[in-house]
Scaffold this motif. Structure first.
Motif, PDB file in Angstrom:
ATOM      1  N   ASP A  39       0.812  -1.216   0.000  1.00 26.70           N
ATOM      2  CA  ASP A  39       0.000   0.000   0.000  1.00 26.70           C
ATOM      3  C   ASP A  39       0.846   1.266   0.000  1.00 26.70           C
ATOM      4  OD1 ASP A  39      -2.372  -1.390  -0.084  1.00 26.70           O
ATOM      5  OD2 ASP A  39      -2.578  -1.485   2.095  1.00 26.70           O
ATOM      6  N   GLU A 158      -2.950   1.850  -1.909  1.00 27.67           N
ATOM      7  CA  GLU A 158      -3.643   2.981  -1.295  1.00 27.67           C
ATOM      8  C   GLU A 158      -3.510   2.875   0.217  1.00 27.67           C
ATOM      9  OE1 GLU A 158      -8.051   5.131  -1.378  1.00 27.67           O
ATOM     10  OE2 GLU A 158      -7.759   3.152  -2.266  1.00 27.67           O
ATOM     11  N   ASN A 160      -4.208   3.112   4.025  1.00 27.65           N
ATOM     12  CA  ASN A 160      -5.448   2.940   4.766  1.00 27.65           C
ATOM     13  C   ASN A 160      -5.180   3.215   6.240  1.00 27.65           C
ATOM     14  OD1 ASN A 160      -7.679   1.853   6.209  1.00 27.65           O
ATOM     15  ND2 ASN A 160      -8.197   0.580   4.452  1.00 27.65           N
ATOM     16  N   TRP A 162      -7.071   2.748   8.818  1.00 26.51           N
ATOM     17  CA  TRP A 162      -7.485   1.655   9.695  1.00 26.51           C
ATOM     18  C   TRP A 162      -6.428   0.560   9.741  1.00 26.51           C
ATOM     19  CZ3 TRP A 162     -11.329   2.125  13.000  1.00 26.51           C
ATOM     20  CH2 TRP A 162     -12.343   3.046  12.743  1.00 26.51           C
ATOM     21  N   GLN A 163      -5.829   0.266   8.593  1.00 28.72           N
ATOM     22  CA  GLN A 163      -4.821  -0.784   8.546  1.00 28.72           C
ATOM     23  C   GLN A 163      -3.562  -0.377   9.305  1.00 28.72           C
ATOM     24  OE1 GLN A 163      -3.867  -2.003   4.588  1.00 28.72           O
ATOM     25  NE2 GLN A 163      -2.813  -3.854   5.230  1.00 28.72           N
TER      26      GLN A 163
END
Length: 204
Positions: A39, A158, A160, A162-163
């Motif tokens: 990501d 992308e 994230n 939350w991740q």
């Protein structure tokens, strides 16, 4: 003697549970590392023009790629898992060396596609790879080769929040568990031993 054996067994199983807990959280951390690396990796896809560009030497790890080819729905099928439906198919001229997965329903318009964008990884590194192999053998009598790849269609790099938060939480949780399991108990035990030591009283 029986009480001593019981305490020994209790301490042993508590130690096993501590190790299991640390290993479980460690697994959560290591699973997320490749995803975070992808990501936060390059946003420009690596172009694969033909089957010669699809090799373990040229494609190490997980990469964001753009593959040139045409869809092959001859061996397409829908695989359902945990309430979700995935469509699997191949791309010409890569054959069974490239298995593609999409969440979207496949229509006739897909036959006009000539480029496929997404996350490429080795076939055995994808979820449920063993089941996908079995389906190809059971339904089509085809064996997926060992050097095959898997393309998660439209899965672009992308970041994230939350991740990232889940990764940091798992790291902090592991550190807290390790401290509480070993260092905190050791310090508390040392402090209690000092308090239990007899104190020298002044003699008159």
């Amino acid at each position: 003697m029986i009480k001593g054996a019981f305490i020994f067994r209790l301490k042993f199983w508590l130690h096993v549970l501590r190790i299991f807990g640390l290993l479980f959280v460690s697994g959560m951390i290591f699973i997320q590392i490749p995803e975070l690396r992808y990501d936060f990796g390059p946003k420009r896809p690596v172009t694969i023009p033909d089957p010669k560009g699809l090799s373990a030497e040229k494609m190490p790890g997980t990469l964001f790629v753009s593959i040139k080819g045409t869809p092959d729905f001859e061996r397409a099928f829908v695989y359902k898992r945990y309430g979700l439906s995935y469509t699997y198919f191949n791309i010409k001229p890569y054959g069974e060396r490239l298995v593609v997965r999409t969440y979207e329903p496949v229509t006739d318009e897909w036959k006009n596609l000539t480029r496929f964008l997404g996350k490429l990884r080795h076939f055995d590194h994808q979820p449920f790879h063993y089941r996908i192999r079995d389906i190809y053998e059971e339904k089509f009598g085809v064996t997926i080769p060992e050097d095959a790849f898997f393309l998660a269609l439209d899965d672009v790099p992308e970041s994230n929040g939350w991740q990232v938060g889940a990764f940091l939480f798992a790291c902090i949780l592991w550190a807290v568990m390790f401290y509480m399991f070993y260092f905190y108990r050791w310090k508390r035990g040392s402090h209690q031993e000092q308090e239990n030591q007899p104190r020298n009283t002044p003699q008159s």
